[in-house]
Design a protein around this motif. Structure first.
Motif, mmCIF file in Angstrom:
data_model
loop_
_atom_site.group_PDB
_atom_site.id
_atom_site.type_symbol
_atom_site.label_atom_id
_atom_site.label_comp_id
_atom_site.label_asym_id
_atom_site.label_seq_id
_atom_site.Cartn_x
_atom_site.Cartn_y
_atom_site.Cartn_z
ATOM 1 N N HIS A 11 -0.496 4.956 6.299
ATOM 2 C CA HIS A 11 -1.874 5.410 6.530
ATOM 3 C C HIS A 11 -2.844 4.240 6.581
ATOM 4 N N GLY A 12 -4.057 4.525 6.973
ATOM 5 C CA GLY A 12 -5.070 3.493 7.128
ATOM 6 C C GLY A 12 -5.802 3.144 5.848
ATOM 7 N N LEU A 13 -6.683 2.211 5.991
ATOM 8 C CA LEU A 13 -7.495 1.715 4.884
ATOM 9 C C LEU A 13 -8.350 2.838 4.301
ATOM 10 N N ALA A 14 -8.317 2.964 2.984
ATOM 11 C CA ALA A 14 -9.092 3.957 2.236
ATOM 12 C C ALA A 14 -8.678 5.389 2.576
ATOM 13 N N THR A 42 -6.826 0.002 -0.818
ATOM 14 C CA THR A 42 -8.011 -0.823 -1.111
ATOM 15 C C THR A 42 -7.865 -1.655 -2.383
ATOM 16 N N GLU A 43 -6.751 -1.502 -3.073
ATOM 17 C CA GLU A 43 -6.587 -2.184 -4.358
ATOM 18 C C GLU A 43 -5.813 -3.493 -4.291
ATOM 19 N N PHE A 44 -5.022 -3.688 -3.228
ATOM 20 C CA PHE A 44 -4.177 -4.869 -3.141
ATOM 21 C C PHE A 44 -4.223 -5.445 -1.733
ATOM 22 N N LYS A 45 -3.816 -6.699 -1.619
ATOM 23 C CA LYS A 45 -3.672 -7.320 -0.308
ATOM 24 C C LYS A 45 -2.466 -6.703 0.406
ATOM 25 N N ILE A 46 -2.448 -6.830 1.715
ATOM 26 C CA ILE A 46 -1.356 -6.265 2.509
ATOM 27 C C ILE A 46 -0.003 -6.819 2.067
ATOM 28 N N GLU A 47 0.060 -8.096 1.757
ATOM 29 C CA GLU A 47 1.326 -8.692 1.314
ATOM 30 C C GLU A 47 1.848 -8.006 0.053
ATOM 31 N N THR A 48 0.959 -7.728 -0.867
ATOM 32 C CA THR A 48 1.354 -7.064 -2.110
ATOM 33 C C THR A 48 1.785 -5.634 -1.832
ATOM 34 N N LEU A 49 1.031 -4.940 -0.996
ATOM 35 C CA LEU A 49 1.384 -3.562 -0.653
ATOM 36 C C LEU A 49 2.769 -3.493 -0.009
ATOM 37 N N SER A 50 3.046 -4.444 0.869
ATOM 38 C CA SER A 50 4.359 -4.414 1.525
ATOM 39 C C SER A 50 5.470 -4.666 0.522
#
Length: 74
Positions: A11-14, A42-50
């Motif tokens: 899903h997208g941002l927020a 919205t809580e983490f950078k994309i690298e962390t989310l991945s």
């Protein structure tokens, strides 16, 4: 027997996985295995989310599966 194809929805941002449910329903009716994950965009950078969430989604797919990704606004 045809090998199952997997679609991972991001899903997208927020937003949440709920925003991808109509697409999830359609893809399932078309015969895909769908993994619609929810993550705090919205809580983490994309690298962390991945590292935290996409790896978990990938772990749900067989090693030899054909994978597709549908992403929105990240």
């Amino acid at each position: 027997m045809k090998k199952k194809e997997y679609v991972i929805l991001l899903h997208g941002l927020a937003r949440s996985s709920r925003s991808m449910r109509p697409l999830e329903t359609y893809l399932k009716s078309a015969g895909f295995e769908v993994i619609n994950i929810n993550y705090p965009s919205t809580e983490f950078k994309i690298e962390t989310l991945s590292n935290l969430f996409i790896k978990k989604a990938l772990a749900q797919c067989p090693d030899n599966a054909t994978l597709h990704f549908v992403t929105h606004s990240m």
